[in-house]
Design a protein around this motif. Sequence first.
Motif, PDB file in Angstrom:
ATOM      1  N   GLY A 104      -3.556   9.225   4.522  1.00 11.95           N
ATOM      2  CA  GLY A 104      -4.773   9.241   3.718  1.00 11.95           C
ATOM      3  C   GLY A 104      -5.767   8.185   4.153  1.00 11.95           C
ATOM      4  N   ASN A 105      -6.301   7.448   3.159  1.00 12.07           N
ATOM      5  CA  ASN A 105      -7.325   6.435   3.430  1.00 12.07           C
ATOM      6  C   ASN A 105      -6.800   5.201   4.140  1.00 12.07           C
ATOM      7  OD1 ASN A 105      -9.352   7.979   2.262  1.00 12.07           O
ATOM      8  ND2 ASN A 105      -8.926   7.168   0.214  1.00 12.07           N
TER       9      ASN A 105
ATOM     10  N   ASP B  29      -7.594  14.925   7.297  1.00 11.50           N
ATOM     11  CA  ASP B  29      -6.776  14.680   6.110  1.00 11.50           C
ATOM     12  C   ASP B  29      -5.293  14.953   6.333  1.00 11.50           C
ATOM     13  OD1 ASP B  29      -8.960  13.892   4.654  1.00 11.50           O
ATOM     14  OD2 ASP B  29      -9.324  15.864   3.797  1.00 11.50           O
TER      15      ASP B  29
ATOM     16  N   ASN C 181       0.561   5.240   8.424  1.00 13.88           N
ATOM     17  CA  ASN C 181      -0.612   5.240   7.555  1.00 13.88           C
ATOM     18  C   ASN C 181      -0.966   6.681   7.214  1.00 13.88           C
ATOM     19  OD1 ASN C 181      -1.071   2.422   7.591  1.00 13.88           O
ATOM     20  ND2 ASN C 181      -2.124   2.589   9.538  1.00 13.88           N
TER      21      ASN C 181
ATOM     22  N   THR D 283     -10.821   7.787  10.747  1.00 10.46           N
ATOM     23  CA  THR D 283     -10.938   9.024   9.975  1.00 10.46           C
ATOM     24  C   THR D 283     -10.796  10.171  10.968  1.00 10.46           C
ATOM     25  OG1 THR D 283     -12.434   7.909   8.478  1.00 10.46           O
ATOM     26  CG2 THR D 283     -12.359  10.311   8.354  1.00 10.46           C
TER      27      THR D 283
ATOM     28  N   ASN E  65       0.852  -1.186   0.000  1.00 10.58           N
ATOM     29  CA  ASN E  65       0.000   0.000   0.000  1.00 10.58           C
ATOM     30  C   ASN E  65       0.895   1.247   0.000  1.00 10.58           C
ATOM     31  OD1 ASN E  65      -1.670   2.187   0.608  1.00 10.58           O
ATOM     32  ND2 ASN E  65      -2.974   0.980   1.965  1.00 10.58           N
TER      33      ASN E  65
ATOM     34  N   GLN F 299      -5.351   5.228   6.984  1.00 12.58           N
ATOM     35  CA  GLN F 299      -5.450   5.422   8.427  1.00 12.58           C
ATOM     36  C   GLN F 299      -6.599   4.587   8.994  1.00 12.58           C
ATOM     37  OE1 GLN F 299      -4.483   9.508   9.869  1.00 12.58           O
ATOM     38  NE2 GLN F 299      -4.531  10.014   7.687  1.00 12.58           N
TER      39      GLN F 299
ATOM     40  N   ASP G 205       0.254   4.178   0.666  1.00 13.46           N
ATOM     41  CA  ASP G 205      -0.071   5.078   1.769  1.00 13.46           C
ATOM     42  C   ASP G 205       0.326   4.512   3.132  1.00 13.46           C
ATOM     43  OD1 ASP G 205      -1.087   7.115   0.185  1.00 13.46           O
ATOM     44  OD2 ASP G 205      -3.128   6.305   0.214  1.00 13.46           O
TER      45      ASP G 205
END
Length: 174
Positions: free
Chosen positions: A78-79, A87, A76, A84, A55, A81, A57
């Motif tokens: 962005g997405n 950003d 981690n 949420t 990945n 993580q 990210d």
Amino acid sequence: MIEIKRAYLEDLSAIQNIGITAFTETFSEINTPENMEKYLQENFNTAQLTLEINNPDSPFYIAFCDNEPVGYLKLNMGNAQTETIKDETIEIQRIYVLKAFHGKKIGQLLLDQAVKVANEYHVDYIWLGVWEENHRALQFYSKNGFVTFDKHIFILGNDQQTDLLMKLQIKTRS
């Protein structure tokens, strides 16, 4: 000599061995063998780690002591993580150091690497989750300027545990 290097798929075996060993050394005395086994099988199997390492990210960094892999850092962005949060943040999902190498500042060097990456990406802060019973880690992060801002549930096997969410401010808003 301690060296921190970016990890790639060819480092999977080292990451897997460090992850299983360090997690077991840290948490097996206070969790059931069944919960430990389930967690290790789900999170450190070859397929799962391959996905994580591949990945873009989720960069990994390995700490080497005299060319021996002794710890690693997983970030981690962005997405990738696990929560949420925001950003402009980076999550430290794992800093693992083999017990035999505790006290040699390897965790500090891995944390320093996370801060370096956070500065490169110009994020507002780094955040992480730490089990409320992991007093050694809580002390380490507090000493390094992290503050608790929330909590979440972490599932270890069948056990729901509380992780304290901590953050370290990287840049200030002007």
